[in-house]
Structure formats: structure tokens, C-alpha cells
Design an enzyme around this catalytic site. Sequence first.
Site, PDB file in Angstrom:
ATOM      1  N   CYS A 120      28.437   0.183  26.093  1.00 45.61           N
ATOM      2  CA  CYS A 120      28.290  -1.227  25.764  1.00 45.61           C
ATOM      3  C   CYS A 120      27.405  -1.321  24.530  1.00 45.61           C
ATOM      4  CB  CYS A 120      27.659  -1.992  26.913  1.00 45.61           C
ATOM      5  SG  CYS A 120      27.762  -3.792  26.686  1.00 45.61           S
ATOM      6  N   CYS A 122      25.139  -4.061  24.038  1.00 46.78           N
ATOM      7  CA  CYS A 122      24.046  -5.037  24.157  1.00 46.78           C
ATOM      8  C   CYS A 122      22.665  -4.418  24.009  1.00 46.78           C
ATOM      9  CB  CYS A 122      24.156  -5.823  25.452  1.00 46.78           C
ATOM     10  SG  CYS A 122      24.007  -4.824  26.929  1.00 46.78           S
ATOM     11  N   CYS A 130      27.182  -8.170  23.652  1.00 50.93           N
ATOM     12  CA  CYS A 130      27.832  -6.901  23.998  1.00 50.93           C
ATOM     13  C   CYS A 130      28.843  -6.417  22.962  1.00 50.93           C
ATOM     14  CB  CYS A 130      28.487  -7.017  25.377  1.00 50.93           C
ATOM     15  SG  CYS A 130      27.283  -7.336  26.673  1.00 50.93           S
ATOM     16  N   LYS A 195      33.349  -7.496  36.244  1.00 52.25           N
ATOM     17  CA  LYS A 195      31.908  -7.662  36.015  1.00 52.25           C
ATOM     18  C   LYS A 195      31.643  -9.144  35.777  1.00 52.25           C
ATOM     19  CE  LYS A 195      28.142  -6.437  32.930  1.00 52.25           C
ATOM     20  NZ  LYS A 195      27.653  -5.531  31.895  1.00 52.25           N
ATOM     21  N   ARG A 217      26.517 -14.686  28.345  1.00 47.89           N
ATOM     22  CA  ARG A 217      27.661 -13.779  28.290  1.00 47.89           C
ATOM     23  C   ARG A 217      28.908 -14.363  28.966  1.00 47.89           C
ATOM     24  NH1 ARG A 217      24.436  -9.896  26.422  1.00 47.89           N
ATOM     25  NH2 ARG A 217      23.012  -8.659  27.698  1.00 47.89           N
ATOM     26  N   LYS A 248      30.927  -5.552  40.005  1.00 53.52           N
ATOM     27  CA  LYS A 248      29.507  -5.697  39.690  1.00 53.52           C
ATOM     28  C   LYS A 248      29.161  -7.177  39.524  1.00 53.52           C
ATOM     29  CE  LYS A 248      26.291  -4.686  36.047  1.00 53.52           C
ATOM     30  NZ  LYS A 248      26.136  -4.301  34.686  1.00 53.52           N
ATOM     31  N   TYR A 313      19.709   1.646  42.108  1.00 50.57           N
ATOM     32  CA  TYR A 313      18.350   2.074  41.783  1.00 50.57           C
ATOM     33  C   TYR A 313      17.641   2.604  43.021  1.00 50.57           C
ATOM     34  CZ  TYR A 313      19.672  -0.534  37.691  1.00 50.57           C
ATOM     35  OH  TYR A 313      20.367  -0.977  36.589  1.00 50.57           O
TER      36      TYR A 313
HETATM   37  C1  PBG Z   1      25.661  -3.924  29.927  1.00 54.68           C
HETATM   38  C2  PBG Z   1      25.149  -3.702  31.288  1.00 54.68           C
HETATM   39  C3  PBG Z   1      24.319  -4.555  32.009  1.00 54.68           C
HETATM   40  C4  PBG Z   1      24.099  -3.950  33.235  1.00 54.68           C
HETATM   41  C5  PBG Z   1      24.785  -2.745  33.230  1.00 54.68           C
HETATM   42  N1  PBG Z   1      25.442  -2.612  32.016  1.00 54.68           N
HETATM   43  C6  PBG Z   1      23.645  -5.802  31.612  1.00 54.68           C
HETATM   44  C7  PBG Z   1      24.353  -7.019  31.280  1.00 54.68           C
HETATM   45  O1  PBG Z   1      25.577  -7.141  31.333  1.00 54.68           O
HETATM   46  O2  PBG Z   1      23.620  -7.920  30.904  1.00 54.68           O
HETATM   47  C8  PBG Z   1      23.279  -4.548  34.332  1.00 54.68           C
HETATM   48  C9  PBG Z   1      22.845  -3.640  35.390  1.00 54.68           C
HETATM   49  C10 PBG Z   1      21.818  -4.186  36.289  1.00 54.68           C
HETATM   50  O3  PBG Z   1      21.464  -5.374  36.312  1.00 54.68           O
HETATM   51  O4  PBG Z   1      21.301  -3.361  37.052  1.00 54.68           O
HETATM   52  N2  PBG Z   1      25.456  -2.845  29.098  1.00 54.68           N
END
Ligand code: PBG
Length: 324
Positions: A120, A122, A130, A195, A217, A248, A313
Site C-alpha cells: 500500500c 499510505c 493509499c 477491506k 478513505r 478486514k 497483534y
Molecule cells: C493500509 C493498511 C491499514 C491497515 C493495514 N493496512 C490502514 C488503513 O487502511 O488505514 C490497518 C491495520 C490495523 O488497523 O491494524 N496500508
Amino acid sequence: MSFPLVRMRRLRRTPALRDMVAETTLGVNDLIYPMFVVEGQNLVQPVPSMPGIDRFSVDKLVEECRAVAGLGIPAIILFGIPDKKDPLGRGAYDPKGIIPRAVSAVKKALPELVVICDVCMCEYTDHGHCGILDNQDVHNDATIELLAKASLAYVKAGADLVAPSDMMDGRVLEIRETLDEAGFDHIPIMSYAAKYASAFYGPFRDAAESTPAFGDRRAYQMDPRNVREALRECELDVIEGADMLMVKPALPYLDVIAKVREEFDLPLAAYNVSGEYAMLKAAAANGWLDYDRVMLETLTGIKRAGADLILTYHAKEAAALLNK
Ligand code: PBG
């Protein structure tokens, strides 16, 4: 048949009986540990909103990976935080960038550990979106070329798997073609297929310094109100060549996980995101919840919903308990 002939409690009487009839298993093999890597040396920087999670410089990352692998966790997913961000997110696809350097160091030290790279922009763009911008909007087709370039840089450095999380249209196909043309047709793609535009990413954005400088986003991530749309996203990613799918976040989207499981045969991952982790940590810190138990219950629930793999995590703590 019903009561008094049927007594559901008979099979709940002892731990052994309960284990025999358990419908869901949670194992260390199901876990993928997300890790943050920063520039510099000898750095371990705690993330305040994610107690127990640190950002590591490459040298310290390798040490931490030894501990992760020692617990039997099969895979990590890496997120890079570059020193310099720019409008084009150059750090994301620089072959000498933070991720390629981290990947080659980890793979050299621990060849067996599966190293997944989040793909990504971002974390690398100064505006925090992103992809690259065209009139305050992320330009889809220009962005996917750069995502493919980033994927290739990571795979050349030794990544075992790439996981695009940007939610641009067509990125799976673009990445697949780019990897295949370069001789990496054996590298799988795990697509963040469904997502959602979620407020549960808050702590991650602190860790990755990736909060958008303006707007949000919602013009690329999914609307939390939709589930049929999630199935379309998955279908398209399958057609484009995804090897694994992801939903997600996990907890507010267990129904989406269940539906995707029903409709698709691909391995399915769920991302138990930063905000979901922070909630349990905060409640535990206040003495309001029994952390170990709610953590395992949470992860079990995600598996029961239909996920094969969980990015979490909690992975190290969960593995320590599961290994007992
Ligand atoms: C984008 C990405 C995000 C997360 C994983 N990949 C952040 C977003 O979309 O803002 C979030 C993961 C998390 O909250 O643990 N590269």
C-alpha cells in the site's frame, strides 16, 4: 426427542469431553503477526495506543522475529515506515527502501519464517492516502502500476507473499502480471479483498503515521453497510488471480467472514485490527476484563465465523498460551 431424554449438558461435563466435541480449533499455525519497521539502528519504539506493540529498526526486527518464530508462529506481515514521505510515495517501491531491506535481513536470519509484505502507499505518501493523487482523488490506474512495482521490489528482496491493502480496482491483476513477467509466478497474492473504511484502524495510523492529511478513505475502502458488495470484491479478486482472500476488520464483520467462507473455497484470512486489539488492552489495563480469556475467545470467534488465518497483534501472547 427432547428433555428429559436429551440433556445437552452431558457432553459439557469434563474438559476431555468438551475437547472431543469442539467444533472449532485455534492453533498457533493460524496466526500471522503484523510488525512495524522503521529506519535507524537499535530502535524499539513502543506504540502508545497499542500496548505491547513496538516499531523496530531492521536489526531489532530480526531479533524480534526470532522470538516470533520461536513461539511457532509461521508468518509475519511487515509494514514499513520510511524516514521521508513524498506525494508519490517513492519509499514504497524503492528497491533499497525500508521493506526490501527488512525482508532480506529477516529471510537471511530466518529462512523458514513466512514473510508477507503489505502492499500500500499510505505509509509512504506525505498526504497519507493509499495512492497517488489527481485533483484530491486517488488515481486508480496510475496507483496500481506503482503497487505492482512495490510488490516486485519486495518479492525480489525475498518476500514469500504479497498482500495488497489499498483497495484500488484491478490491482491484483496488475500485480499478478508484473510478478509473472519477472519470473515470480510462484509467489502467491493474499488480497485484502473486503477491506472496510473503518474507525478501528486508528491506532495503526498512529503507528504508521498514515492518517490522511485531508478527507478519508471512503472513496476506495468499502462502506460498512455492505455485504453483497464484499462478495463482488472477492469474486473480482479471484478472477484477477488472488490466491487467498482477506476480510478486514474482523469483529464488526464476522457475518462478512461467514458469507465469504460460504461462497469461496480460497484460504480466507481475517484481520483482527489495531482498534480491536487496543480495546481489549484498554479494558484489561483497567481490570475490567480477563485479558487472556477474552483474547482467546475473540480469536476463536473469528475462526468459528470461517477464517482460516488471523492477522493479529495478539499473536505472540496467544501463541504463548496455546503452547502451554
Ligand atoms: C493500509 C493498511 C491499514 C491497515 C493495514 N493496512 C490502514 C488503513 O487502511 O488505514 C490497518 C491495520 C490495523 O488497523 O491494524 N496500508
